[in-house]
Design an enzyme around this catalytic site. Structure first.
Site, short mmCIF file in Angstrom:
data_model
loop_
_atom_site.label_atom_id
_atom_site.label_comp_id
_atom_site.label_asym_id
_atom_site.label_seq_id
_atom_site.Cartn_x
_atom_site.Cartn_y
_atom_site.Cartn_z
N LYS A 198 30.98 -56.20 40.07
CA LYS A 198 31.49 -57.07 41.14
C LYS A 198 30.44 -57.31 42.22
CE LYS A 198 34.51 -56.55 45.17
NZ LYS A 198 33.50 -56.05 46.12
N ASN A 199 29.86 -56.21 42.72
CA ASN A 199 28.97 -56.37 43.87
C ASN A 199 27.66 -57.07 43.51
OD1 ASN A 199 30.86 -55.31 45.55
ND2 ASN A 199 29.94 -53.27 45.71
N CYS A 212 37.90 -56.64 52.60
CA CYS A 212 38.52 -55.34 52.86
C CYS A 212 38.06 -54.82 54.22
CB CYS A 212 38.12 -54.33 51.77
SG CYS A 212 38.96 -54.61 50.21
N ARG A 269 32.98 -53.65 60.30
CA ARG A 269 31.86 -53.94 59.40
C ARG A 269 30.94 -54.95 60.07
NH1 ARG A 269 34.33 -54.45 53.36
NH2 ARG A 269 32.22 -53.92 52.73
N ASP A 272 32.27 -46.09 47.73
CA ASP A 272 33.29 -46.82 46.96
C ASP A 272 33.98 -45.94 45.91
OD1 ASP A 272 32.88 -49.08 48.42
OD2 ASP A 272 31.83 -50.20 46.86
N ARG A 311 41.04 -57.83 43.40
CA ARG A 311 39.77 -58.38 43.89
C ARG A 311 38.62 -57.86 43.05
NH1 ARG A 311 40.22 -58.77 49.94
NH2 ARG A 311 38.29 -59.84 49.62
C1 UD1 Z 1 28.54 -53.03 50.36
C2 UD1 Z 1 29.52 -53.12 49.23
C3 UD1 Z 1 30.72 -52.22 49.49
C4 UD1 Z 1 30.27 -50.80 49.79
C5 UD1 Z 1 29.18 -50.77 50.85
C6 UD1 Z 1 28.55 -49.40 51.02
C7 UD1 Z 1 29.18 -55.36 48.43
C8 UD1 Z 1 29.71 -56.74 48.31
N1 UD1 Z 1 29.94 -54.50 49.11
O1 UD1 Z 1 29.22 -53.47 51.54
O2 UD1 Z 1 31.53 -52.25 48.34
O3 UD1 Z 1 31.36 -50.05 50.26
O4 UD1 Z 1 28.12 -51.67 50.49
O5 UD1 Z 1 28.02 -48.96 49.82
O6 UD1 Z 1 28.12 -55.05 47.91
N2 UD1 Z 1 26.08 -51.84 58.95
C9 UD1 Z 1 25.71 -52.12 60.24
N3 UD1 Z 1 25.22 -53.37 60.51
C10 UD1 Z 1 25.07 -54.33 59.54
C11 UD1 Z 1 25.44 -54.01 58.23
C12 UD1 Z 1 25.96 -52.74 57.95
O7 UD1 Z 1 25.82 -51.30 61.14
O8 UD1 Z 1 24.61 -55.42 59.84
C13 UD1 Z 1 26.61 -50.48 58.64
C14 UD1 Z 1 28.07 -50.53 58.15
O9 UD1 Z 1 28.97 -50.49 59.21
C15 UD1 Z 1 28.11 -49.28 57.27
C16 UD1 Z 1 26.68 -49.20 56.70
O10 UD1 Z 1 25.88 -49.99 57.54
O11 UD1 Z 1 28.34 -48.15 58.05
C17 UD1 Z 1 26.55 -49.70 55.27
O12 UD1 Z 1 27.11 -51.02 55.18
P1 UD1 Z 1 26.60 -52.05 54.08
O13 UD1 Z 1 25.74 -51.33 53.10
O14 UD1 Z 1 26.06 -53.24 54.75
O15 UD1 Z 1 27.96 -52.45 53.38
P2 UD1 Z 1 28.37 -53.88 52.81
O16 UD1 Z 1 27.15 -54.60 52.36
O17 UD1 Z 1 29.30 -54.56 53.74
#
Ligand code: UD1
Length: 421
Positions: free
Chosen positions: A22-23, A117, A122, A307, A400
């Site tokens: 998915k990701n 989600c 986030r 996850d 999803r």
């Molecule tokens: C992706 C995955 C999700 C998984 C997550 C962590 C996809 C589509 N989704 O989500 O399934 O749970 O990685 O493995 O690939 N953060 C910030 N600022 C930012 C971005 C992130 O502070 O601009 C923080 C977030 O709050 C979190 C951490 O960084 O604590 C990791 O987030 P991130 O790896 O970005 O998660 P997603 O890409 O949203």
């Protein structure tokens, strides 16, 4: 809106084939907007997040064909840079990759802020930091992000992420692929789908190196040509079926996996008493006896994935002794499912970032609600392992990210059906 009815207490036995990740799919499909012409993407999971993303791309002028349920052919020749439909964008998290794709291909973007989600706050500040470092003037409101080229134009740059972010790494890689000069992302995420995105873009003619390490380098190219690419198997779907096999005391052959991606999950389940046999592209997992307690802390890849937190929590709830489960990526994730598991008989105390789980011999069927995708998967596993009947509500979350979950579980001997409300 439907719900799942699960008559639990039966071990899962048999073979399950894992779908495309998915990701990876939700990153690669927007990245395909960079391609001049047609690309054929195989092993695409048929899940609602992908269907919504394809609807967004179609609305933007991309011609889409699906010769079979796991193949998507995208023809971008009619794509003019139209902004994505706001209502659809708000339906999934990964729609934010359209920001990087539009910026990279057209030098500007106007994209609504994503939904998806919401198990935690986030933020996307690291994505914005990356776009700004590439030279974009970024305006972010409560509802959308708008980007235009800054006074010095768009070009590659060095970006050091303040937190390891999958989303920011993906978005910067996509945005930088067609920009002049070199982009270096430091403190990059190393998840398998980062490598898959780089492999996809390189297959189409990009110059990306270092994906899978914490420094990703992107040397901008003028254009991407079309081509064919197959998405990797889904690490988390595979982990979910492994946890289900373990929780129910079953014996399952999990096909179409990359065992290397599963190491952190298999080693924890083995520590708890599962027997795991790795093949080239399959894993057999069985639970010959009672489960033992363990300690897990989630981390970015190659650590134990956040996850999989909820799914292993169900195994811990059924293990002897006291397990500790610490979340270090999304602190509030426990609230999506722990109280639901407690209503099934689990004993979970949450203290800050850690859940302390005292194992029990039996969970009992109950009516529970999924609050996000992985929480929903955990409730399904709990229902499969529990005595009696479990009703899982809010299953749109589960759908999803899990392709044909009912059929796959039923083929493993589960008594599960989808009931329309
Ligand atoms: C992706 C995955 C999700 C998984 C997550 C962590 C996809 C589509 N989704 O989500 O399934 O749970 O990685 O493995 O690939 N953060 C910030 N600022 C930012 C971005 C992130 O502070 O601009 C923080 C977030 O709050 C979190 C951490 O960084 O604590 C990791 O987030 P991130 O790896 O970005 O998660 P997603 O890409 O949203």
């Amino acid at each position: 809106m439907g719900r799942y009815e699960i008559k639990g207490g039966k071990p899962l036995n048999g073979t399950v084939t894992i779908s495309g990740a998915k990701n990876a799919a939700v990153a690669i499909l927007p990245a395909a907007l960079l391609v001049n012409g047609c690309c054929r993407i195989e092993n695409v999971p048929d899940i609602s997040d992908v269907r919504i993303l394809l609807a967004i791309l179609e609305d933007m002028g991309v011609k889409i064909q699906r010769p079979d349920e796991s193949t998507v052919i995208l023809d971008n020749s009619g794509f003019t840079g139209k902004s994505p439909n706001e209502e659809l964008v708000r339906k999934l998290r990964a729609s934010y990759y359209l920001m990087g794709a539009l910026l990279g291909r057209f030098g500007k973007a106007f994209v609504a802020l994503p939904g998806g989600c919401n198990f935690a706050s986030r933020p996307i500040d690291q994505h914005i930091k990356g776009f700004a470092a590439l030279g974009a003037d970024v305006v972010e409101t409560e509802d959308y992000v708008s980007m235009t080229p800054g006074p010095n134009g768009l070009r590659g740059n060095r970006i050091s992420l303040d937190v390891v972010s999958v989303g920011a790494t993906v978005n910067i890689m996509i945005a930088a692929t067609l920009l002049p000069g070199q982009t270096v992302i430091e403190n990059a995420a190393k998840e398998p789908h980062i490598v898959d995105l780089a492999n996809f873009l390189n297959t189409m003619g990009a110059h990306i190196s270092g994906a899978g390490t914490d420094t990703v380098k992107i040397r901008g190219v003028d254009a991407l040509r079309g081509g064919t690419y197959a998405i990797i198997p889904d690490q988390i779907e595979a982990g979910t079926y492994m946890a289900a096999a373990v929780a129910t005391g079953g014996n399952v052959l999990i096909k179409n996996v990359i065992p290397k991606h599963m190491e952190c999950i298999t080693s924890k389940l083995a520590e708890m008493g599962a027997e795991v046999i790795n093949y080239d592209d399959a894993i057999r997992i069985k639970r010959p006896g009672p489960l033992r307690h363990t300690t897990v802390k989630t981390h970015p890849y190659p650590g134990f994935p956040t996850d999989m937190q909820a799914q292993i929590c169900v195994c811990m709830a059924l293990a002897s002794g006291v397990s500790r489960l610490t979340e270090s990526v999304y602190e509030t994730r426990f609230f999506g499912y722990c109280s639901e598991l407690e209503s099934m008989g689990a004993d979970i105390q949450i203290t800050g970032k850690t859940a302390i789980i005292t194992g029990t011999d039996t969970l009992y069927g109950a009516t529970v609600s999924a609050h996000d995708l992985r929480a929903g998967a955990a409730l399904v596993i709990a229902g499969l392992a529990a005595e009696g009947t479990t009703w899982v509500k809010n299953i749109h979350y589960v759908e999803r990210g899990y392709e044909r979950i009912i059929e796959k579980l039923a083929a493993l001997g589960a008594t599960i059906r989808r009931v329309e409300d």
